[in-house]
Structures are given as structure tokens and as C-alpha cells.
Design an enzyme around this catalytic site. Sequence first.
Site, PDB file in Angstrom:
ATOM      1  N   GLY A  46      -2.370  10.617 -40.369  1.00  0.00           N
ATOM      2  CA  GLY A  46      -2.473   9.762 -41.548  1.00  0.00           C
ATOM      3  C   GLY A  46      -1.654  10.414 -42.657  1.00  0.00           C
ATOM      4  N   ASP A 245       3.418   4.976 -44.204  1.00  0.00           N
ATOM      5  CA  ASP A 245       3.876   6.353 -43.985  1.00  0.00           C
ATOM      6  C   ASP A 245       5.088   6.688 -44.833  1.00  0.00           C
ATOM      7  OD1 ASP A 245       2.286   5.622 -41.437  1.00  0.00           O
ATOM      8  OD2 ASP A 245       2.365   7.804 -41.553  1.00  0.00           O
ATOM      9  N   ASN A 255       5.043   1.805 -41.244  1.00  0.00           N
ATOM     10  CA  ASN A 255       3.630   2.089 -40.957  1.00  0.00           C
ATOM     11  C   ASN A 255       3.451   2.023 -39.443  1.00  0.00           C
ATOM     12  OD1 ASN A 255       0.903   2.619 -41.875  1.00  0.00           O
ATOM     13  ND2 ASN A 255       0.403   0.569 -41.178  1.00  0.00           N
TER      14      ASN A 255
HETATM   15  O1  MRU Z   1       0.434   8.320 -36.326  1.00  0.00           O
HETATM   16  P1  MRU Z   1      -0.589   8.311 -37.418  1.00  0.00           P
HETATM   17  O2  MRU Z   1      -1.981   8.120 -36.922  1.00  0.00           O
HETATM   18  O3  MRU Z   1      -0.445   9.510 -38.335  1.00  0.00           O
HETATM   19  O4  MRU Z   1      -0.215   7.029 -38.290  1.00  0.00           O
HETATM   20  C1  MRU Z   1      -0.982   6.720 -39.406  1.00  0.00           C
HETATM   21  C2  MRU Z   1      -0.613   5.447 -40.044  1.00  0.00           C
HETATM   22  O5  MRU Z   1       0.297   4.779 -39.640  1.00  0.00           O
HETATM   23  C3  MRU Z   1      -1.375   5.068 -41.273  1.00  0.00           C
HETATM   24  O6  MRU Z   1      -1.455   3.688 -41.388  1.00  0.00           O
HETATM   25  C4  MRU Z   1      -0.652   5.626 -42.511  1.00  0.00           C
HETATM   26  O7  MRU Z   1      -0.388   6.992 -42.358  1.00  0.00           O
HETATM   27  C5  MRU Z   1      -1.412   5.427 -43.742  1.00  0.00           C
HETATM   28  S1  MRU Z   1      -2.801   6.500 -43.807  1.00  0.00           S
HETATM   29  C6  MRU Z   1      -3.610   6.291 -45.225  1.00  0.00           C
END
Ligand code: MRU
Length: 364
Positions: A46, A245, A255
Site C-alpha cells: 500500500g 500508487d 493503481n
Molecule cells: O501492490 P500493493 O498491494 O502495494 O498495491 C496497493 C494499491 O494498489 C493501493 O490501492 C494503493 O497503494 C493505495 S493504498 C492507500
Amino acid sequence: MIDAISFDQNRIKYLDQRFLPLKETYVDTNDYLSAIEAIKTLAVRGAPLIGIVAGYTVVLAVQNYEGKKKDFKAYFTKIIAEVEASRPTAVNLFYATARMKAVFNNHFENSQLPEFNELILKEARAIHEKEIQNCEDMARFGVEQIKKDLGHILAERKLNVLTHCNTGTLATGGLGTALGVIKKAYQEGLINCVYTAESRPLLQGLRLTAWELEQEQIPFFSHADSSSGILMQRGKVDFAIVGADRIAANGDTANKIGTFNHAVLCHEHGLPFYIAAPLSTIDTTIPDGTHIPIEERNGDELRSIYGRQVATASTPVVNYAFDMTPAKFIRGIITETAALSADYVQAINSAFESSNSATVGSSC
Ligand code: MRU
């Protein structure tokens, strides 16, 4: 109470998200390479949480340094490069390392090592505390925006919302970005039900968002990513809200893979599609989303489901971890300073001006 991340007595402690919701395993370590591995393997994940962990990882590395002051610069440069190589898309990671580098540039020469260690720790804690506060502020602005845009439905009934991946406490250390808005909207009596898309291949929606919603006692359904179309077609969704992201200067947003599909479906059905993300997720050094580095992960993540292999090892796969949603599909970007709407170039500039936050990008 979910304790996604903490730092105490020179040790980082995190909840290993790979095993949720079936096992709650906490890991604590003072080894910065283990912390980098936790980012790489998505034990912590995240965008805001990745930034927080990146900051504490630099702290661990600095605290464990046993060499001479004159050799420190080369060591510091090496650990920053190692942290920055862990995951490419979430710009929060580079935002955190840029802040660590600024502490080095501004204070190292005139400090003794113990004093410098304190300053680095102080900066990492400041990043952590600010992300917690950002969540509270985004939730407030997000709820205001929903009331404004969907007041006509709220006059008759509560709302049903769709979200993707996990954007809650697990992803931020605070209330959450998109999920923080949903939690607050529910507390204020605006939400009937949450639809949380499973988020293949690593199932952050099915495993993590469902787990958080269960703890908050918020009614929800999990659904296959491919079910969003029929849910909207049958009038079961009033709006969608997701995290980010990395957001480019024009509002294009990267995202979790599958986000773009939901956005296009919302557009087709005339439903508002929102992004909730702190300014630390906005990268104004890139003009649009085509410049966002999109992480491609090991194909085995796709060939197996929750650790069980379902395709032959030789099956060729593509495994993008993120996609990019063009700004034209986004009704609003909820930040900690305001809910932004198009024209995003101007709105994003004003948001940074009003917050005095420095923007950083992959070029840092
Ligand atoms: O691969 P991840 O689990 O790190 O991806 C996370 C996401 O895509 C979330 O939607 C994004 O980081 C926003 S978190 C508040």
C-alpha cells in the site's frame, strides 16, 4: 485495533499481510535488508505504508552503521539505492527517501553520527504521523464530496460503493485513503453496502479489505474483479472510490491492476469514480500517466492462487501489478487539503501551494 506498523527501540514491527486473514503474524526486525524484503514480497504494502516503511528502513540501516564518519556517505548512498530498488510504482517510497536524503544533505556535515541518527529517526516518525493525519483529512473531504455529488440519492436511501485492492489501515497505518472515506461515510450513515473487488492476483480486496470491513462491522460483499460490470448494470453500485500508487501532474492515476476497468465501467454507467490519495502520492515531475513506471511481478503469482499452483510452470503470463486510469475518467481526487476536480493540472498545483509540501518523483 490493527497495528500495521510501529517502530520502537530501534526495531521495526509489522503485521505480515501475506498471511491475512487466516493468520495474524507480527514480525519485528532491526535488519534493514529484511525490511526491504518485506516491501518486495508485499508483507507490507500500500503506497503510504510503503513510504513509512521505507523511512524506517533507512533509520535501521543508519543505526546499524559501525564504520567511520568519513565513509558514511558511500554507505548512505548505497542503502538509499537499495531501498529505492524495492518497488517502482508507489511514489511514496521515493518521497520518503527524498526526505531522508534532504536530512543528510542539510545536517550530516555538521553533526556527529548519534545526533544524525536522531534526526533521521525524527524525519521517519514525521512521515508516519503525517500519513495518519492525512487519512483523517481525506476522510472528511471525501465525505463532503460524496454528500455534494450524490445528495439526490441520499435524499431517498443510503449508497452502495465499489472499491478495489486494499486502501485501509493495512495500507496506510491510519484510517485509510479510499477505505478511510468509506469508513467515515458509513459512520455518518451514508453507506448501505461495500462491494470489494477481489483484486487478483494477490487478492488484497478479498483478503485484506474484507478483513478490515469485518472488523469495522461494515456490511460488504466480495466479488470477482470481472463481476463489476454486471453489478453496475443491475444498479447495485452508486459510485466507486479507490486509492493510488502514483498520480501524474495531469491527474492520470496508477493503481492496482484492474482499477482502469472499474473506471471505464463507471463511465459507461454514468457513475462517479473517485481517487483518494495524499499529496505524497502525487508526482508532479511527470506530465502524464504514460511516464509512470508500472511494476511487472513474477508470473508465478498468476499461475497460483493463494499459494496453490493452478497452471503449469511453463504457462506464459503477463503480470502487471498496476494499471493507469486516464484523468478523464476520474470525477474527483480526494487529498488531505481538498477534493480536487478537473482541470487537475491547476488543481494539483494549488493543492501543493496550499500545503507547502515538496513534490518528489522517480528522478529524486
Ligand atoms: O501492490 P500493493 O498491494 O502495494 O498495491 C496497493 C494499491 O494498489 C493501493 O490501492 C494503493 O497503494 C493505495 S493504498 C492507500
